[in-house]
Design an enzyme around this catalytic site. Structure first.
Site, short mmCIF file in Angstrom:
data_model
loop_
_atom_site.label_atom_id
_atom_site.label_comp_id
_atom_site.label_asym_id
_atom_site.label_seq_id
_atom_site.Cartn_x
_atom_site.Cartn_y
_atom_site.Cartn_z
CG ASN A 7 -1.85 1.13 1.31
OD1 ASN A 7 -1.86 1.99 0.43
ND2 ASN A 7 -2.64 1.17 2.36
NE ARG A 90 -6.41 0.60 0.69
CZ ARG A 90 -6.77 0.94 1.89
NH1 ARG A 90 -5.95 0.75 2.90
NH2 ARG A 90 -7.95 1.48 2.10
CG HIS A 179 -12.78 2.95 3.92
ND1 HIS A 179 -13.45 3.92 4.64
CD2 HIS A 179 -11.47 3.13 4.16
CE1 HIS A 179 -12.57 4.66 5.29
NE2 HIS A 179 -11.36 4.19 5.01
NE ARG A 239 -9.35 11.62 5.33
CZ ARG A 239 -9.42 10.35 4.96
NH1 ARG A 239 -10.46 9.90 4.29
NH2 ARG A 239 -8.44 9.51 5.24
CD GLU A 383 -8.82 -1.95 4.44
OE1 GLU A 383 -8.27 -1.75 5.55
OE2 GLU A 383 -9.14 -1.03 3.68
#
Ligand code: AMP
Length: 396
Positions: A7, A90, A179, A239, A383
């Site tokens: 990733n 990813r 996601h 965020r 994941e």
């Protein structure tokens, strides 16, 4: 079969060496501060943790260092990088091109380049990671697994923004959602827990530093909270999530910010960090609230209210839910947030069992009362395993 899962971020790289069939993780780690100074945190199994600090000027040195670490001295878990049969990457944004994982080819890389304007922070690093792996391991196939792919089943009525239609047809402006790998994994686990029943209605709450909720109907994403970018939806660590678009020119005017500065402000200085003025880490905010800090309490209440707003909206959209699933750092670990999110929703058939909720177990489990119409599950996300499996399935 051993798969290297990567990733790649703009100044960091997360990785796992994972056995695709058994899900056994042979080693995992994180390289941070690439181009600044450089630090590698490497883990072998449950107990062995090693940290190296050394100059890591570019992503190429970072990947070289990881491969060296996997194959040398006391950190060695394989004899040679030839034991790595494929690399699963990813990838943040697959736009409308990619509704599933693909083997990386020159044409895939070209399409990913075209998508850079949609994910300027993430896709360039993902592309770079692939190019370096192709260079360092020319005979090993690379697979791209897109965070947006699972949400490509969303119907137009949920993915369009209420702006002139040509913005979608000409500029690809729409909700993509993120996601996806986590929402897919968790909803699949939930379907198994529901006895593989058909016609399932599941709401997945992925609550971590980045957070999103997904309404999953019959195993497919129907709607999700993040939008064109991961800035949409819930209030997150740093965020803002959804805000009135009028806030943007107002703040730009008041604070003399340009486009880059306002986006940075909403991505990195807002959310829990901005409201609490303490931290983006929920544990610190909970601790401050328990000592009487009012702003910390408001932060927690705001975050939970926004989760509840979407939980109720998606429950309405699905016509009730068979299961609500909590996952990621906050969803898996915070009994307090789960309790506050589920409070007073008995009228919707959602009844949390507080005792089960308060057990501190890092395991998949059911935390609803027996009488609850909707099951409430905690399901640790994985994941990397989905990326390894997709990679394996494409190359085997
Ligand atoms: P993630 O991005 O999935 O790693 O999640 C990170 C978030 O999970 C941070 O806000 C952490 O504070 C939060 N978190 C992790 N463990 C706990 C815990 N035991 N209680 C509350 N929040 C937690």
């Amino acid at each position: 079969m051993l798969i290297f899962v990567l990733n790649a971020g703009s100044s960091s790289l997360k990785y796992q060496l994972i056995h695709a069939q058994t899900a056994e993780v042979k080693a995992s780690g994180l390289v941070e501060r690439i181009g600044i100074d450089g630090i590698l945190k490497h883990e072998i199994g449950e107990n062995k943790k090693i940290t190296f600090e050394c100059p890591i000027p570019t992503h190429k040195e970072a990947i070289n260092l990881i491969l060296h670490t996997l194959t040398h001295a006391e950190t060695k878990v394989i004899d040679s990088i030839k034991e790595i049969k494929a690399i699963g990457h990813r990838v943040a944004h697959g736009g409308e091109y990619f509704d599933k994982s693909v083997i990386v080819t020159p044409s895939v890389l070209r399409k990913m380049e075209e998508l850079v304007p949609l994910a300027p922070l993430h896709n360039p690093a993902n592309i770079l990671g692939m190019q370096i792996c192709q260079n360092l391991m020319p005979n090993t196939p690379n697979v791209a697994v897109f965070d947006t792919a699972f949400h490509q089943t969303m119907p137009e009525v949920h993915f369009l923004f209420p702006v002139p239609h040509e913005d979608y047809t000409e500029h690809y402006l729409r909700k993509y959602g993120f996601h996806g790998t986590s929402h897919y994994y968790v909803s699949q686990q939930a379907i198994k827990l529901l006895g593989n029943k058909r016609n399932t209605k599941i709401i997945v709450c992925h609550l971590g530093n980045g957070s999103s909720i997904c309404a999953v109907k019959d195993g497919k994403s129907l709607n999700t909270t993040m939008g064109l970018t991961p800035l949409g939806g819930l209030m997150m660590g740093t965020r803002s999530g959804d805000i009135d678009a009028g806030v943007i020119p107002y703040l730009m005017d008041k604070k003399g910010m340009d486009t880059h500065q306002i986006i940075d402000y909403l991505n990195k200085k807002s959310g829990m960090l901005g409201v609490s003025g303490i931290s983006s880490d929920l544990r610190e905010i909970i601790s401050a609230a328990s000592e009487g800090d009012q702003r910390a309490q408001v932060t927690i209440d705001m975050m939970c209210n926004r989760i509840r707003k979407y939980l109720c909206a998606y429950s309405g959209l699905l016509g009730g839910a068979d299961a609500i699933c909590f996952t990621a750092g906050i969803g898996e670990n915070s009994n307090l947030i789960r309790e506050q999110v589920c409070a007073n929703l008995e009228f919707m058939g959602i009844e949390l069992d507080k005792e089960k909720n308060n057990l501190l177990l890092p395991l998949t489990r059911e935390i609803n009362k027996k009488s609850s119409k909707t099951k409430i599950f905690i399901i640790p996300t994985n994941e990397e395993f989905v990326i390894a499996q997709d990679t394996y399935n494409l190359i085997k």
